[in-house]
Structures are given as structure tokens and as C-alpha cells.
Design a protein around this motif. Structure first.
Motif, PDB file in Angstrom:
ATOM      1  N   SER A  93       7.836 -87.647 -38.228  1.00 24.05           N
ATOM      2  CA  SER A  93       7.129 -86.396 -38.455  1.00 24.05           C
ATOM      3  C   SER A  93       7.637 -85.364 -37.453  1.00 24.05           C
ATOM      4  O   SER A  93       8.349 -85.709 -36.497  1.00 24.05           O
ATOM      5  CB  SER A  93       5.619 -86.582 -38.261  1.00 24.05           C
ATOM      6  OG  SER A  93       5.364 -87.001 -36.938  1.00 24.05           O
ATOM      7  N   VAL A 110      12.738 -81.696 -41.441  1.00 23.32           N
ATOM      8  CA  VAL A 110      12.307 -82.809 -42.294  1.00 23.32           C
ATOM      9  C   VAL A 110      13.061 -82.816 -43.625  1.00 23.32           C
ATOM     10  O   VAL A 110      13.199 -83.869 -44.252  1.00 23.32           O
ATOM     11  CB  VAL A 110      10.780 -82.794 -42.542  1.00 23.32           C
ATOM     12  CG1 VAL A 110      10.024 -82.971 -41.240  1.00 23.32           C
ATOM     13  CG2 VAL A 110      10.329 -81.532 -43.262  1.00 23.32           C
ATOM     14  N   VAL A 111      13.562 -81.653 -44.042  1.00 22.55           N
ATOM     15  CA  VAL A 111      14.355 -81.610 -45.282  1.00 22.55           C
ATOM     16  C   VAL A 111      15.700 -82.283 -45.065  1.00 22.55           C
ATOM     17  O   VAL A 111      16.081 -83.218 -45.794  1.00 22.55           O
ATOM     18  CB  VAL A 111      14.548 -80.161 -45.763  1.00 22.55           C
ATOM     19  CG1 VAL A 111      15.453 -80.130 -46.996  1.00 22.55           C
ATOM     20  CG2 VAL A 111      13.203 -79.516 -46.085  1.00 22.55           C
ATOM     21  N   ARG A 114      16.058 -86.100 -44.567  1.00 25.51           N
ATOM     22  CA  ARG A 114      15.894 -86.999 -45.715  1.00 25.51           C
ATOM     23  C   ARG A 114      16.838 -86.696 -46.875  1.00 25.51           C
ATOM     24  O   ARG A 114      16.932 -87.491 -47.807  1.00 25.51           O
ATOM     25  CB  ARG A 114      14.443 -86.932 -46.211  1.00 25.51           C
ATOM     26  CG  ARG A 114      13.400 -87.296 -45.174  1.00 25.51           C
ATOM     27  CD  ARG A 114      13.601 -88.683 -44.602  1.00 25.51           C
ATOM     28  NE  ARG A 114      12.566 -89.045 -43.641  1.00 25.51           N
ATOM     29  CZ  ARG A 114      12.713 -89.965 -42.699  1.00 25.51           C
ATOM     30  NH1 ARG A 114      13.862 -90.624 -42.600  1.00 25.51           N
ATOM     31  NH2 ARG A 114      11.738 -90.236 -41.859  1.00 25.51           N
ATOM     32  N   GLN A 115      17.503 -85.533 -46.845  1.00 28.50           N
ATOM     33  CA  GLN A 115      18.415 -85.163 -47.930  1.00 28.50           C
ATOM     34  C   GLN A 115      19.758 -84.736 -47.374  1.00 28.50           C
ATOM     35  O   GLN A 115      19.832 -84.060 -46.346  1.00 28.50           O
ATOM     36  CB  GLN A 115      17.830 -84.004 -48.755  1.00 28.50           C
ATOM     37  CG  GLN A 115      16.722 -84.426 -49.694  1.00 28.50           C
ATOM     38  CD  GLN A 115      16.356 -83.317 -50.664  1.00 28.50           C
ATOM     39  OE1 GLN A 115      15.287 -82.743 -50.583  1.00 28.50           O
ATOM     40  NE2 GLN A 115      17.268 -83.047 -51.593  1.00 28.50           N
ATOM     41  N   MET A 132      15.044 -79.705 -53.893  1.00 25.47           N
ATOM     42  CA  MET A 132      14.274 -80.287 -52.794  1.00 25.47           C
ATOM     43  C   MET A 132      13.375 -81.385 -53.351  1.00 25.47           C
ATOM     44  O   MET A 132      12.423 -81.120 -54.088  1.00 25.47           O
ATOM     45  CB  MET A 132      13.461 -79.207 -52.093  1.00 25.47           C
ATOM     46  CG  MET A 132      14.360 -78.153 -51.439  1.00 25.47           C
ATOM     47  SD  MET A 132      13.464 -76.779 -50.683  1.00 25.47           S
ATOM     48  CE  MET A 132      12.704 -77.605 -49.302  1.00 25.47           C
ATOM     49  N   GLY A 134      10.991 -83.671 -52.336  1.00 27.16           N
ATOM     50  CA  GLY A 134       9.959 -84.203 -51.468  1.00 27.16           C
ATOM     51  C   GLY A 134       9.144 -85.268 -52.187  1.00 27.16           C
ATOM     52  O   GLY A 134       9.467 -85.652 -53.315  1.00 27.16           O
ATOM     53  N   TYR A 136       8.298 -84.810 -48.070  1.00 24.87           N
ATOM     54  CA  TYR A 136       8.983 -85.041 -46.809  1.00 24.87           C
ATOM     55  C   TYR A 136       7.985 -85.567 -45.777  1.00 24.87           C
ATOM     56  O   TYR A 136       6.779 -85.647 -46.035  1.00 24.87           O
ATOM     57  CB  TYR A 136       9.627 -83.748 -46.321  1.00 24.87           C
ATOM     58  CG  TYR A 136      10.639 -83.188 -47.297  1.00 24.87           C
ATOM     59  CD1 TYR A 136      11.818 -83.879 -47.575  1.00 24.87           C
ATOM     60  CD2 TYR A 136      10.409 -81.992 -47.951  1.00 24.87           C
ATOM     61  CE1 TYR A 136      12.747 -83.382 -48.478  1.00 24.87           C
ATOM     62  CE2 TYR A 136      11.329 -81.478 -48.854  1.00 24.87           C
ATOM     63  CZ  TYR A 136      12.505 -82.182 -49.122  1.00 24.87           C
ATOM     64  OH  TYR A 136      13.411 -81.692 -50.022  1.00 24.87           O
ATOM     65  N   ASP A 137       8.506 -85.919 -44.619  1.00 23.89           N
ATOM     66  CA  ASP A 137       7.634 -86.404 -43.554  1.00 23.89           C
ATOM     67  C   ASP A 137       6.668 -85.293 -43.129  1.00 23.89           C
ATOM     68  O   ASP A 137       6.961 -84.102 -43.288  1.00 23.89           O
ATOM     69  CB  ASP A 137       8.466 -86.866 -42.355  1.00 23.89           C
ATOM     70  CG  ASP A 137       9.259 -88.135 -42.668  1.00 23.89           C
ATOM     71  OD1 ASP A 137       8.881 -88.859 -43.607  1.00 23.89           O
ATOM     72  OD2 ASP A 137      10.261 -88.397 -41.971  1.00 23.89           O
ATOM     73  N   TRP A 173       6.504 -78.480 -50.616  1.00 21.44           N
ATOM     74  CA  TRP A 173       6.660 -79.630 -49.723  1.00 21.44           C
ATOM     75  C   TRP A 173       6.757 -79.199 -48.257  1.00 21.44           C
ATOM     76  O   TRP A 173       6.616 -80.033 -47.355  1.00 21.44           O
ATOM     77  CB  TRP A 173       7.907 -80.431 -50.082  1.00 21.44           C
ATOM     78  CG  TRP A 173       7.908 -81.047 -51.446  1.00 21.44           C
ATOM     79  CD1 TRP A 173       8.806 -80.816 -52.451  1.00 21.44           C
ATOM     80  CD2 TRP A 173       6.985 -82.014 -51.972  1.00 21.44           C
ATOM     81  NE1 TRP A 173       8.501 -81.558 -53.557  1.00 21.44           N
ATOM     82  CE2 TRP A 173       7.385 -82.302 -53.301  1.00 21.44           C
ATOM     83  CE3 TRP A 173       5.858 -82.652 -51.460  1.00 21.44           C
ATOM     84  CZ2 TRP A 173       6.701 -83.204 -54.110  1.00 21.44           C
ATOM     85  CZ3 TRP A 173       5.171 -83.543 -52.267  1.00 21.44           C
ATOM     86  CH2 TRP A 173       5.595 -83.812 -53.568  1.00 21.44           C
TER      87      TRP A 173
END
Length: 388
Positions: A93, A110-111, A114-115, A132, A134, A136-137, A173
Motif C-alpha cells: 500500500s 500503485v499503478v 502492478r502494471q 488501467m 485495477g 490497485y493496492d 481505482w
């Protein structure tokens, strides 16, 4: 005043009041967070507000990492480095602590954590929201200024390496899971930054109000945000320890960001390149350009400006609307002067020969597309010239 903690959602769950930062461990637990990355800037990390945040984390037994490399006008490299810290530490987070820059970098982190891709791949006006994927965290936002309202927003504004300009990434998100609004964190903000961030909030409220999109809920919020700013910004600038003024300005900033889900206007299109090219604080850039844009919009926005004149209170209601609207522009100019902001781009390191190139960048920015009066690049150039 503000000694009782209140909690509400609109739609972000907001924890508001003096000492609200102490609720941070509870907010993390509610969202299943075990190891957050705290995103901030180097100046704030050494300042009292950050110590309050760290104290809350330590008292709650929270293990955390810190990334403090955020620039005043955030760049893509800030996000890239934050993502590296995030992955290396195994974070789950982010906690954005600071002004809009830190919170926007936290959102973008966070985007990209994870991507795959660059920020340009997710630019809103190029269809990036559809890419996007999501959720996401979790994002927790703790503002230490009262300006951008990023703590309740669904967007992040970062300068892209690839595009050489500020871009907006936007998605539901990106809405923080919690926004902690603690007026105690803003009392050490210097007068200039109090004034500049406050003018950012003012511009958000006014441009969202005049934006020609039907959203009466946002209109009502924008109007009350203007009322709070007119009543409390000068007080907060004069006396940083005025908790009543600080708390109301924090709420007004959040209200401005809630309102501008309608969208914004030409002032923001002019302001964004000034930050990218010359490093002007975003709120300062808004303050320098807003009077010229108000003059440009005068006839189209007259009913809104008449309402603004009524909020200021010093007006003649028997005058025609166009006279009252023009008086509102003068009232805004006078407030900016009282706040100690020196008018004129020339006084803030912007050379006149740069204005034509800036107008091209401003036209490439999407905010002017929802200005109440349609404008082209020539109009934006003239607005820069009037603001110079």
C-alpha cells in the motif's frame, strides 16, 4: 473547534479533525495493510508534520518504508524510483504525505507497481483509463497543505518523460481508501505556500462552478468551497496557528477537488506548462493567470461571477449583472494582492519570448476544453500576454 473526530464519505472515507493522524493505524488495519510505503518530499520528511505521521505509525506498531524523493512539480522519475522502493521492500500500500505532489506520486506508484508501461500509456485524454486494470493496492492520503484536494480525487498529475508535459491519469481505482484531514499538520505551512495552495483550491472551486457541465451537486459544493476560502484563506495566511481557519481551508480544498469532477477550465491549461517549463508552484501559476481568464469569460460566466460578488459581500446588487461580474474580477485581484502574491508572470521568471511556445503547450492540455467560453491557441496566447 474541530476537537471531535468526524467520519463521512463523499465518496472517499474522510477522517477529519485535530489529531486525526492518530487514526492512521486503524485506517491501515481496516484496509488489510501490513507494510505501507510512505511517499513524501525531502523537505517535509524533516518537518514537524511528518514526525507526527511517523509517531502514529510507530505507536501503532506499523512496519513501513519511506520514499522521500518527490519533486515540487512531480516527474515520472519520482514514480519510477518510488515503484522500485515499493517492490524492493515488498510493500502492499502507499501513504501519500504532503501536498498534491506527494499524493499524486503515491497514486501513480500503485499503478506502475502492478502494471507494465510508462505513465504516457495511461494518460486520460489518450484513453488511458481503459488500460488501467485495477483494483490497485490501497492508497491512504494525508495532506499537509490545503490546495489540490488530491486526497479525495481520482486523478494524478505528473510530468511525462515521453510527452515532455504534464499529463493526467484518471480512474476510480485511484480514489484513496482513506483521507486523513488533520489541521494540526498545516500550522507550520509558511504564508506564501498557504496563499498559493489556497488559490489553487479557489481556482478549483471557481472553474468547476463555471464549467458548462450539468452537475448541481458539484455546483453546490463549489459555492460553499468559495465561501469558506473567502472567509478563511486570508486568516490562515496571516496566522498559521489559527486552527479554525486551517481546518476550514482543508475542507475547502477537498470540496474543490470533489467539485472539479465536473472538470476545469482555461486557467489550468495555462498553469500546467508554467509548472513544467519554469517550475512555478501550481497554485501560484493559477493565481497569476486567473484574473485574465475571468476577464475573458466575463460575459459567458456573468451569472456565476455575480454570485461570487455576493459571496464577497462588498457589492451593489442594484447594478446590472455585467457590472457586478466585472466587480467580482476586481475582488479576486484584490484578494490575491492582500495574500502577498505579486502579479505578473514577468516577476516570476517567465520571459516574454516564451509565451508563444507556452500557448502551444496550454492548447495541448485538455482542461481548456471545458472552459465556459470556447478558446483556441491564439486566445491562450493573449491570456498569457495579459498575465505577463
Amino acid at each position: 473547534m474541530f476537537d471531535k473526530i468526524t467520519t463521512f464519505s463523499f465518496p472517499t472515507r474522510i477522517v477529519f479533525g485535530v489529531g486525526a493522524t492518530r487514526q492512521l493505524p486503524v485506517c491501515l488495519e481496516e484496509n488489510g495493510v501490513r507494510r505501507p510505503l510512505v511517499v513524501t518530499d525531502p523537505g517535509l520528511r524533516a518537518a514537524p508534520p511528518f514526525k507526527i505521521v511517523e509517531s502514529a505509525l510507530r505507536d501503532g506498531g506499523v512496519r513501513y518504508e519511506v520514499f522521500d524523493g518527490v519533486h515540487p512539480n512531480p516527474i515520472e522519475e519520482d514514480v519510477v524510483q518510488a515503484v522500485e522502493s515499493y517492490r524492493t521492500a515488498g510493500c502492499d500500500s502507499v501513504i501519500g504525505v504532503g501536498g498534491g505532489s506527494a499524493i499524486d506520486v503515491a497514486k501513480a506508484t500503485v499503478v506502475l507497481a502492478r502494471q507494465e508501461g510508462t505513465l504516457a500509456d495511461f494518460e486520460a485524454q489518450a484513453g488511458g483509463m481503459d488500460r488501467m486494470t485495477g483494483p490497485y493496492d490501497p492508497i491512504i492520503a494525508i495532506p499537509t497543505t490545503a490546495g489540490t484536494g488530491s486526497e479525495v480525487g481520482r486523478s494524478s498529475v505528473i510530468t511525462s518523460h515521453k510527452l515532455k508535459r504534464k499529463i493526467i491519469i484518471f480512474s476510480p481505482w485511484l480514489m484513496p481508501k482513506r483521507a486523513i484531514l488533520d489541521p494540526e499538520l498545516t500550522v507550520s505551512l509558511p504564508p506564501f505556500l498557504t496563499a498559493a495552495t489556497g488559490m489553487d483550491a479557489f481556482t478549483h472551486c471557481l472553474e468547476s462552478l463555471t464549467c458548462p457541465v450539468y452537475h448541481p451537486l458539484c455546483d453546490a459544493i463549489a459555492i460553499h468551497g468559495l465561501e469558506l476560502i473567502i472567509r478563511y484563506l486570508e486568516r490562515a495566511t496571516r496566522d498559521g496557528r489559527d486552527i479554525e481557519a486551517r481546518g476550514n481551508m482543508m475542507m475547502a480544498a477537498s470540496m474543490g477537488a470533489i467539485a472539479f469532477q465536473k472538470d476545469l477550465g482555461a486557467t489550468h491549461s495555462l498553469a500546467h506548462p508554467l509548472s513544467t517549463e519554469f517550475g512555478l508552484h501550481h497554485g501560484l501559476a493559477n493565481a497569476l493567470c486567473l484574473p485574465a481568464v475571468m476577464g475573458f469569460n466575463l460575459n459567458a460566466a456573468a451569472p456565476h461571477y455575480v454570485r461570487l460578488a455576493h459571496i464577497y459581500g462588498d457589492h451593489h446588487s442594484n447594478e446590472p449583472d455585467n457590472r457586478q461580474a466585472a466587480e467580482a474580477v476586481k475582488m479576486v485581484e484584490a484578494m490575491i494582492e492582500r495574500l502577498g502574491i505579486k502579479r505578473g508572470l514577468r516577476n516570476h521568471g517567465v520571459p516574454r519570448e516564451s509565451l508563444e511556445a507556452l500557448s502551444g503547450s496550454a492548447f495541448a492540455d485538455s482542461c481548456h476544453k471545458t472552459n465556459i467560453r470556447p478558446c483556441n491557441q491564439d486566445h491562450l496566447l493573449r491570456l498569457y500576454q495579459e498575465s505577463w
